[in-house]
Design an enzyme around this catalytic site. Structure first.
Site, short mmCIF file in Angstrom:
data_model
loop_
_atom_site.label_atom_id
_atom_site.label_comp_id
_atom_site.label_asym_id
_atom_site.label_seq_id
_atom_site.Cartn_x
_atom_site.Cartn_y
_atom_site.Cartn_z
N ASP A 43 0.84 -1.20 0.00
CA ASP A 43 0.00 0.00 0.00
C ASP A 43 0.88 1.25 0.00
O ASP A 43 1.71 1.42 0.89
CB ASP A 43 -0.89 -0.05 1.25
N ASP A 47 -4.15 3.83 3.04
CA ASP A 47 -5.53 3.50 3.41
C ASP A 47 -5.71 2.03 3.79
O ASP A 47 -6.82 1.58 4.08
CB ASP A 47 -6.50 3.88 2.28
N ASP A 51 -2.01 -0.73 -3.66
CA ASP A 51 -2.28 0.08 -4.85
C ASP A 51 -1.10 0.05 -5.81
O ASP A 51 -0.04 -0.55 -5.50
CB ASP A 51 -2.64 1.53 -4.45
N ASP A 224 -9.87 -14.13 -17.72
CA ASP A 224 -10.72 -14.65 -16.66
C ASP A 224 -11.85 -15.50 -17.24
O ASP A 224 -12.47 -15.11 -18.23
CB ASP A 224 -11.30 -13.44 -15.90
N GLU A 294 -7.55 -18.73 -18.14
CA GLU A 294 -8.01 -19.30 -16.87
C GLU A 294 -9.22 -20.15 -17.24
O GLU A 294 -10.33 -19.65 -17.41
CB GLU A 294 -8.42 -18.22 -15.87
C1 NOJ Z 1 -11.93 -16.20 -11.63
C2 NOJ Z 1 -11.17 -15.24 -10.76
O1 NOJ Z 1 -9.88 -15.74 -10.53
C3 NOJ Z 1 -11.98 -15.09 -9.50
O2 NOJ Z 1 -11.27 -14.40 -8.51
C4 NOJ Z 1 -13.28 -14.40 -9.84
O3 NOJ Z 1 -14.09 -14.34 -8.69
C5 NOJ Z 1 -14.03 -15.16 -10.94
N1 NOJ Z 1 -13.19 -15.58 -12.01
C6 NOJ Z 1 -15.12 -14.29 -11.52
O4 NOJ Z 1 -14.55 -13.24 -12.25
#
Ligand code: NOJ
Length: 583
Positions: A43, A47, A51, A224, A294
Site C-alpha cells: 500500500d 488507506d 495500490d 478470466d 483461466e
Molecule cells: C476467476 C477469478 O480468478 C476469481 O477471482 C473471480 O471471482 C471469478 N473468475 C469471476 O470473475
C-alpha cells in the site's frame, strides 16, 4: 513414450516424455510469472488497501527474487463486489488503486527492471455499474442495450421462475429478476451480469480493450473464465455440478481433484473463434505478447485446445494444482500435462497457489493430505480442521522445487516465496468474499489467501502500509514470515525460492526436457518422484523414510536440510533435491 537410457555418474534408467525445447523461443514458453494481487501486495497511499504506486515501490523485490514477469490481477474501475473481477470501466484504473498515470509508471519501471507484465481481462461479465448494464436497465425488455447481456423472460405462469436451473458459482441461483419482470444471467455474483458473446458489438468492444492496453505496452493478458464466454444455444437446464465449490467429490483415477467446470455454460466450441480473433489482434503488435487462459477444463487434452496454434499461448494447469501429495498421482499428471501440451506445440504451465485457492502451504498441512477438492471458495475457517503449519510449509517447499524443476512456465502467487500460510482463523464478520454470503455461509471463501503481505517484521501491519493499516488483519505469527526476517538468512523460504529461480535460469530448466527415473540405486519408486531435466536430477521424497542419494551426487539445491549417515547423503521425508548428473 520412448525408453531411453541416460548416462552419467548416477546412471538411472529413464523414460523420456518431453524432449528439449528449441533454443530461443518466446519468453512465455519458459517464464516464471509472479501473480500480484494489487489489494494485498503493498500500500502506497496509507488507506490499508494495496495500490499501483505501492507495487511500483516494491518492484525491486521481484527483480531480486528473479522472476521473469508479473501478472497483475484487476485494478480497473470497479465497485469491488468481487474484489475487482467486476469491472465498471475496462479502460481506467480504480481510484482505490491509483490512476492511469500510476499504471504507466508501474509498467515503465517493470520494463526497466527487465520484468514483463501481463494484465487481467474479465470478458465473461461486467460490473452492474458498467455503462452498458446501466443502459440495459434503463432501456427495458427487447432493447439493443439488453442484447449485450443475457436477459430472458422467466418461466411459469407469470414468469416468476428463472429461465433455467443454473446455479451461480458463488452459490445461489445464476439469475436475478428485475422489477420489469425480465431475468438476467450471472454465473458469479448478482453484480456481475454475463455478456452475450453472440453479439458482435461485445466482440468489437473487447478487441478494442485489448488494443488499449497493448498500445500502452503490456506483454499480454490473463483471461478470466476463458471457458465461459459462450453458452450452449437455448441455455438448456443442467442437473450436474456447476459450481467451483462443488468440484467432483470423488477424486478421479489420475490423482487430480477433478475441480472442473462442466455443463452448457462452459467449454463450448464457440469460445475458440473468439481466441483466434484475439490472437490476430496480438499478432499485429511487435514483440511476443501472450494470452493466458483461466479455464477450469479437464481432461488436459480438452484444455490443450485453448492453446492450439493461432489461439491462446498458455493455460493454467489446475489439474497439477489440485493433485494430491502423492508421487504416483503427480507423475501421472505431469506426464499427461506434457503430452497434452506437446501435442499442440504449447508450453505446459505449472501452478500451486493463487488468489482463489487455499495456499499450498496450508493445503498440504491438512491431515487428510489435501484429499478434499480445493476449488474456488473452499476456504478454511476457525471451526475447520487446522493445518499443521510446519508440515505444510515443509511439503510446500518440496512441491515448489518440483514445480520449478519442471520444463515449461511456472506461476507463483505473491507471498508463496515467503512461505506464507493461509489465514485460517479469520473472524467471519471480516470476510469480504461474496462466496461466503452467497453460499449461505457454507463456504468460507477466499479471504484467507488474500491477506496483505508482511514486509517488515517489526513494523505495524508488517510494513504493508505507511500507516500500519491493513484491509484484512494479519496473524501475529506472520512476523517470522516477513521479507526482512528472511532476506540473507540461509535456508529461509525466501532464499530457497531465490536460489531455485537463479539455478532454474542458469541451468535452463524452463526450456529443458523431462525423463522419469524408472530405476536408480536405492530409490523406492512408490514414494519418490524423480525426473531428469537436462542433466539435473530432481528428486522429491514423499515417503516417511529418508532416501539415500547414490554416490557421486552433487547436490545443487534442496528444499530442506539434508542428512548424512556413514558418508551417504540422505533426503529426508517431504524434501526435494536438485542434483547434477554429469560427472
Ligand atoms: C476467476 C477469478 O480468478 C476469481 O477471482 C473471480 O471471482 C471469478 N473468475 C469471476 O470473475
Amino acid at each position: 513414450m520412448t525408453p531411453e537410457t541416460t548416462t552419467g555418474a548416477l546412471a538411472p534408467t529413464t523414460t523420456l516424455v518431453h524432449a528439449l525445447g528449441a533454443p530461443g523461443g518466446e519468453w512465455w514458453r519458459h517464464a516464471v510469472i509472479y501473480q500480484v494481487y494489487p489489494r494485498s501486495f503493498a500500500d502506497g497511499s496509507g488507506d490499508g488497501i494495496g495500490d499501483l504506486p505501492g507495487i511500483t515501490a516494491r518492484l525491486d523485490h521481484l527483480a531480486r527474487l528473479g522472476v521473469d514477469a508479473i501478472w497483475l490481477s484487476p485494478f480497473y474501475r470497479s465497485p469491488q463486489a468481487d474484489a475487482g473481477y467486476d469491472v465498471a470501466d475496462y479502460r481506467d484504473v480504480d481510484p482505490l488503486f491509483g490512476t492511469l498515470a500510476d499504471f504507466d509508471a508501474l509498467l515503465e519501471r517493470a520494463h526497466g527492471l527487465g520484468l514483463r507484465m501481463i494484465v487481467d481481462l474479465v470478458p465473461n461479465h461486467t460490473s452492474d455499474e458498467h455503462v452498458w448494464f446501466q443502459a440495459a436497465l434503463a432501456a427495458g425488455p427487447g432493447s439493443l442495450e439488453r442484447a449485450r447481456y443475457l436477459f430472458r423472460p422467466g418461466k411459469g405462469a407469470d414468469g416468476a421462475e428463472p429461465p433455467n436451473n443454473w446455479n451461480s458459482i458463488f452459490g445461489g441461483p445464476a439469475w436475478t429478476r428485475l422489477p420489469d419482470g425480465e431475468w438476467y444471467l450471472h454465473l458469479f455474483d448478482t453484480r456481475q451480469p454475463d455478456l452475450d458473446w453472440e453479439n458482435p458489438e461485445v466482440r468489437a468492444e473487447f478487441e478494442d480493450v485489448l488494443r488499449f492496453w497493448l498500445d500502452k505496452g503490456v506483454d499480454g493478458f490473463r483471461i478470466d473464465v476463458a471457458h465461459g464466454l459462450v453458452k450452449a444455444a437455448g441455455l438448456p437446464d443442467w442437473d450436474g455440478e456447476s459450481s467451483m465449490t462443488e468440484g467432483a467429490e470423488t477424486a478421479p483415477e489420475d490423482g487430480s481433484m477433478g475441480v472442473v467446470h462442466r455443463g452448457p455454460m462452459f467449454d463450448q466450441e464457440g469460445v475458440h473463434e473468439i481466441y483466434r480473433a484475439w490472437n490476430r489482434v496480438l499478432a499485429a503488435y511487435d514483440g511476443d505478447r501472450a494470452l493466458v487462459a483461466e479455464a477450469w477444463v479437464e481432461p488436459l487434452e480438452r484444455l490443450a485446445r485453448y492453446v492450439r496454434p493461432g489461439e491462446m499461448h498458455q493455460a493454467f494447469n489446475f489439474s497439477f494444482l489440485t493433485t494430491r501429495w502423492d508421487a504416483g498421482a503427480l507423475r501421472r499428471i505431469v506426464t499427461a500435462s506434457l503430452e497434452a501440451s506437446d501435442a499442440v506445440g504449447a508450453p505446459t504451465t505449472w501452478v500451486l497457489s493463487n488468489h482463489d485457492i487455499v495456499r499450498h502451504t496450508s493445503r498440504l498441512g491438512l491431515a487428510e493430505a489435501n484429499a478434499r477438492p480445493s476449488g474456488i471458495g473452499r476456504g478454511i475457517g476457525r471451526d475447520d480442521e487446522q493445518p499443521d503449519e510446519a508440515l505444510g510449509l515443509r511439503r510446500a517447499r518440496a512441491a515448489s522445487l518440483v514445480m520449478l524443476g519442471l520444463p515449461g512456465s511456472a506461476y507463483l502467487y505473491q507471498g508463496e516465496e515467503l512461505g506464507l500460510p493461509e489465514h485460517t482463523t479469520l473472524d467471519d464478520d471480516l470476510r469480504q468474499d461474496p462466496t461466503w454470503w452467497r453460499s449461505g455461509h457454507n463456504e468460507r471463501g477466499r479471504d484467507g489467501c488474500r491477506v496483505p503481505l508482511p514486509w517488515a517484521k517489526d513494523e505495524a501491519g508488517f510494513g504493508f502500509s505507511p500507516t500500519g493499516a491493513t484491509w484484512l488483519p494479519q496473524p501475529a505469527s506472520w512476523a517470522a514470515y516477513a521479507l526482512d526476517a528472511q532476506q540473507g538468512v540461509g535456508g529461509s523460504t525466501y532464499e530457497t525460492y531465490r536460489n531455485a529461480l537463479r539455478l532454474r535460469g542458469e541451468l535452463e530448466l524452463g526450456t529443458g526436457s523431462l525423463a522419469w527415473v524408472d530405476a536408480m540405486a536405492k530409490v523406492d519408486a512408490e514414494s519418490v518422484l524423480a525426473f531428469v531435466n537436462r542433466d539435473v536430477l530432481v528428486l522429491a521424497n514423499l515417503g516417511s523414510d529418508p532416501v539415500a542419494l547414490p554416490d557421486g551426487a552433487t547436490v545443487l539445491h534442496a528444499s530442506a536440510a539434508l542428512e548424512a549417515s556413514d558418508g551417504v547423503t540422505l533426503v529426508p521425508s517431504d524434501t526435494t533435491v536438485w542434483v547434477r548428473l554429469a560427472a
